[in-house]
Design a protein around this motif. Structure first.
Motif, PDB file in Angstrom:
ATOM      1  N   LEU A 144       0.880  -1.176   0.000  1.00 47.75           N
ATOM      2  CA  LEU A 144       0.000   0.000   0.000  1.00 47.75           C
ATOM      3  C   LEU A 144       0.913   1.219   0.000  1.00 47.75           C
ATOM      4  O   LEU A 144       1.774   1.354   0.866  1.00 47.75           O
ATOM      5  N   ILE A 145       0.740   2.069  -0.993  1.00 44.39           N
ATOM      6  CA  ILE A 145       1.637   3.217  -1.179  1.00 44.39           C
ATOM      7  C   ILE A 145       0.837   4.503  -1.012  1.00 44.39           C
ATOM      8  O   ILE A 145      -0.202   4.687  -1.653  1.00 44.39           O
ATOM      9  N   ILE A 146       1.313   5.372  -0.142  1.00 46.65           N
ATOM     10  CA  ILE A 146       0.680   6.688   0.020  1.00 46.65           C
ATOM     11  C   ILE A 146       1.711   7.743  -0.339  1.00 46.65           C
ATOM     12  O   ILE A 146       2.713   7.934   0.359  1.00 46.65           O
ATOM     13  N   GLY A 147       1.486   8.397  -1.482  1.00 47.21           N
ATOM     14  CA  GLY A 147       2.360   9.477  -1.920  1.00 47.21           C
ATOM     15  C   GLY A 147       1.883  10.800  -1.343  1.00 47.21           C
ATOM     16  O   GLY A 147       0.681  11.082  -1.318  1.00 47.21           O
ATOM     17  N   ILE A 148       2.831  11.591  -0.872  1.00 46.98           N
ATOM     18  CA  ILE A 148       2.502  12.877  -0.249  1.00 46.98           C
ATOM     19  C   ILE A 148       3.341  13.973  -0.875  1.00 46.98           C
ATOM     20  O   ILE A 148       4.564  13.845  -0.993  1.00 46.98           O
ATOM     21  N   GLY A 149       2.689  15.031  -1.291  1.00 41.14           N
ATOM     22  CA  GLY A 149       3.367  16.242  -1.721  1.00 41.14           C
ATOM     23  C   GLY A 149       3.012  17.348  -0.747  1.00 41.14           C
ATOM     24  O   GLY A 149       1.829  17.664  -0.579  1.00 41.14           O
ATOM     25  N   LEU A 150       4.014  17.904  -0.088  1.00 40.13           N
ATOM     26  CA  LEU A 150       3.790  18.940   0.929  1.00 40.13           C
ATOM     27  C   LEU A 150       4.618  20.167   0.558  1.00 40.13           C
ATOM     28  O   LEU A 150       5.852  20.093   0.452  1.00 40.13           O
ATOM     29  N   ASN A 151       3.935  21.286   0.348  1.00 41.06           N
ATOM     30  CA  ASN A 151       4.625  22.543   0.030  1.00 41.06           C
ATOM     31  C   ASN A 151       5.251  23.111   1.298  1.00 41.06           C
ATOM     32  O   ASN A 151       4.536  23.512   2.218  1.00 41.06           O
ATOM     33  N   VAL A 152       6.562  23.145   1.320  1.00 40.33           N
ATOM     34  CA  VAL A 152       7.271  23.566   2.535  1.00 40.33           C
ATOM     35  C   VAL A 152       7.872  24.968   2.370  1.00 40.33           C
ATOM     36  O   VAL A 152       7.461  25.913   3.024  1.00 40.33           O
ATOM     37  N   ASN A 153       8.865  25.099   1.485  1.00 35.77           N
ATOM     38  CA  ASN A 153       9.587  26.375   1.364  1.00 35.77           C
ATOM     39  C   ASN A 153       9.376  27.087   0.034  1.00 35.77           C
ATOM     40  O   ASN A 153      10.006  28.122  -0.217  1.00 35.77           O
ATOM     41  N   GLN A 154       8.518  26.560  -0.820  1.00 35.51           N
ATOM     42  CA  GLN A 154       8.269  27.202  -2.106  1.00 35.51           C
ATOM     43  C   GLN A 154       7.595  28.554  -1.893  1.00 35.51           C
ATOM     44  O   GLN A 154       6.616  28.658  -1.153  1.00 35.51           O
ATOM     45  N   LYS A 155       8.115  29.593  -2.568  1.00 31.80           N
ATOM     46  CA  LYS A 155       7.606  30.949  -2.348  1.00 31.80           C
ATOM     47  C   LYS A 155       6.696  31.442  -3.471  1.00 31.80           C
ATOM     48  O   LYS A 155       5.959  32.413  -3.293  1.00 31.80           O
ATOM     49  N   ALA A 156       6.780  30.806  -4.637  1.00 27.54           N
ATOM     50  CA  ALA A 156       5.969  31.257  -5.772  1.00 27.54           C
ATOM     51  C   ALA A 156       5.457  30.046  -6.543  1.00 27.54           C
ATOM     52  O   ALA A 156       6.107  28.997  -6.583  1.00 27.54           O
ATOM     53  N   PHE A 157       4.285  30.202  -7.140  1.00 29.87           N
ATOM     54  CA  PHE A 157       3.659  29.128  -7.905  1.00 29.87           C
ATOM     55  C   PHE A 157       3.282  29.637  -9.288  1.00 29.87           C
ATOM     56  O   PHE A 157       3.163  30.847  -9.509  1.00 29.87           O
ATOM     57  N   SER A 158       3.085  28.719 -10.217  1.00 24.74           N
ATOM     58  CA  SER A 158       2.718  29.098 -11.575  1.00 24.74           C
ATOM     59  C   SER A 158       1.365  29.802 -11.580  1.00 24.74           C
ATOM     60  O   SER A 158       0.574  29.679 -10.634  1.00 24.74           O
ATOM     61  N   SER A 159       1.092  30.500 -12.667  1.00 23.65           N
ATOM     62  CA  SER A 159      -0.170  31.241 -12.774  1.00 23.65           C
ATOM     63  C   SER A 159      -1.370  30.298 -12.690  1.00 23.65           C
ATOM     64  O   SER A 159      -2.455  30.702 -12.258  1.00 23.65           O
ATOM     65  N   GLU A 160      -1.158  29.035 -13.070  1.00 21.78           N
ATOM     66  CA  GLU A 160      -2.256  28.062 -13.062  1.00 21.78           C
ATOM     67  C   GLU A 160      -2.776  27.791 -11.655  1.00 21.78           C
ATOM     68  O   GLU A 160      -3.970  27.591 -11.451  1.00 21.78           O
ATOM     69  N   VAL A 161      -1.873  27.780 -10.676  1.00 19.43           N
ATOM     70  CA  VAL A 161      -2.289  27.467  -9.296  1.00 19.43           C
ATOM     71  C   VAL A 161      -2.075  28.631  -8.332  1.00 19.43           C
ATOM     72  O   VAL A 161      -2.420  28.537  -7.156  1.00 19.43           O
ATOM     73  N   SER A 162      -1.488  29.728  -8.819  1.00 22.06           N
ATOM     74  CA  SER A 162      -1.279  30.884  -7.950  1.00 22.06           C
ATOM     75  C   SER A 162      -2.621  31.381  -7.410  1.00 22.06           C
ATOM     76  O   SER A 162      -3.588  31.520  -8.143  1.00 22.06           O
ATOM     77  N   GLY A 163      -2.672  31.609  -6.122  1.00 18.65           N
ATOM     78  CA  GLY A 163      -3.925  31.993  -5.479  1.00 18.65           C
ATOM     79  C   GLY A 163      -4.688  30.807  -4.939  1.00 18.65           C
ATOM     80  O   GLY A 163      -5.577  30.962  -4.107  1.00 18.65           O
TER      81      GLY A 163
END
Length: 264
Positions: A144-163
């Protein structure tokens, strides 16, 4: 500036009994989930963790891409070999709850919640996503695999997800040591895993208290169709299904693949 994950610091900080002691680090992978799926059964151990500083084809729910800046966040997969072959979505939510509880401590003035079925939000912006996959050998669960993506120190995001996206550093106003964060998070996940394994009712209650829409009247999208009625969200049951109360007083339950919530 690219910051390589320091495995020695992580190992020093790790205080779990079994989760994360088997640890694989990669500077770059297409996907940690995909990598773990390709490991032979003989090499797989319960509680192993695979982390990549740069995940170039990270996947989210509904086959969406997961955006993450190299060396700034935590993109990793947990591997479990439980005795049971059910209630996997409860375990996914138990991992999400561990993230919520830890961020609550780091950011006590923020509103941190689980968004059904598998996201973590800070003040209505996404900070983490989880993706659960299984591999069977015949009728026997291999992993059983649980993948996790956690935004830690990223300061800027692409226009697609910004906001729509945020990170712990953005909300805290300072960068966070990823190695310490991961080791602390794994301790909380291990604790929740043990509660899940013992089928503890208090785990379900904690999950439900932290799901957006709990106890409220909401709209439902079932198999892609918006239903006309509104429903009161009663939370998840022990099988991990979402239970709602219809306007006619009828109880309905749905698996996470079937249903999306409209809470706004």
């Amino acid at each position: 500036m690219y910051s390589t994950f320091d495995q020695s610091v992580y190992q020093q900080e790790l205080s779990t009994q079994w989760l994360g002691h088997s640890f694989s680090y990669f500077e770059e992978l297409e996907s940690t989930n995909s990598h773990v799926k390709n490991i032979s059964a003989e090499e797989v151990t319960h509680g192993m963790v695979c982390l990549a500083d740069d995940q170039i084809k990270g996947r989210g729910q509904y086959e969406r891409n997961w955006e993450s800046e190299s060396g700034e966040n935590l993109t990793f997969s947990l591997v479990f070999r439980p005795q049971t072959t059910d209630r996997f979505h409860v375990l996914t939510l138990a991992c999400a709850l561990a993230i919520v509880d830890y961020i609550d401590e780091l950011l006590p003035n923020s509103n941190v919640c689980i968004k059904w079925p598998n996201d973590v939000m800070i003040d209505q912006k996404k900070v983490a996503g989880l993706l659960t996959e299984t591999m069977f050998s015949g009728n026997t669960l291999d992993r059983l695999i649980i993948g996790i993506g956690l935004n830690v120190n990223q300061k800027a995001f692409s226009s697609e997800v910004s906001g729509k996206a945020t990170s712990i550093a953005i909300e805290k106003g300072q960068t966070v040591e990823r190695e310490n964060l991961l080791s602390e998070l794994l301790s909380r996940i291990e604790y929740n895993y043990n509660l899940w394994q013992r089928r503890r009712q208090d785990l379900l209650k904690s999950i439900n208290r932290n799901i957006i829409g709990y106890g409220q009247w909401i709209e439902l999208i079932v198999n892609g169709q918006l239903l006309e009625d509104t429903f009161k969200m009663l939370g998840i049951n022990k099988a991990g299904q979402l239970v709602v109360l219809g306007e006619d007083g009828e109880l309905k339950s749905f698996s996470y693949e079937q249903i999306r919530l409209v809470t706004d």
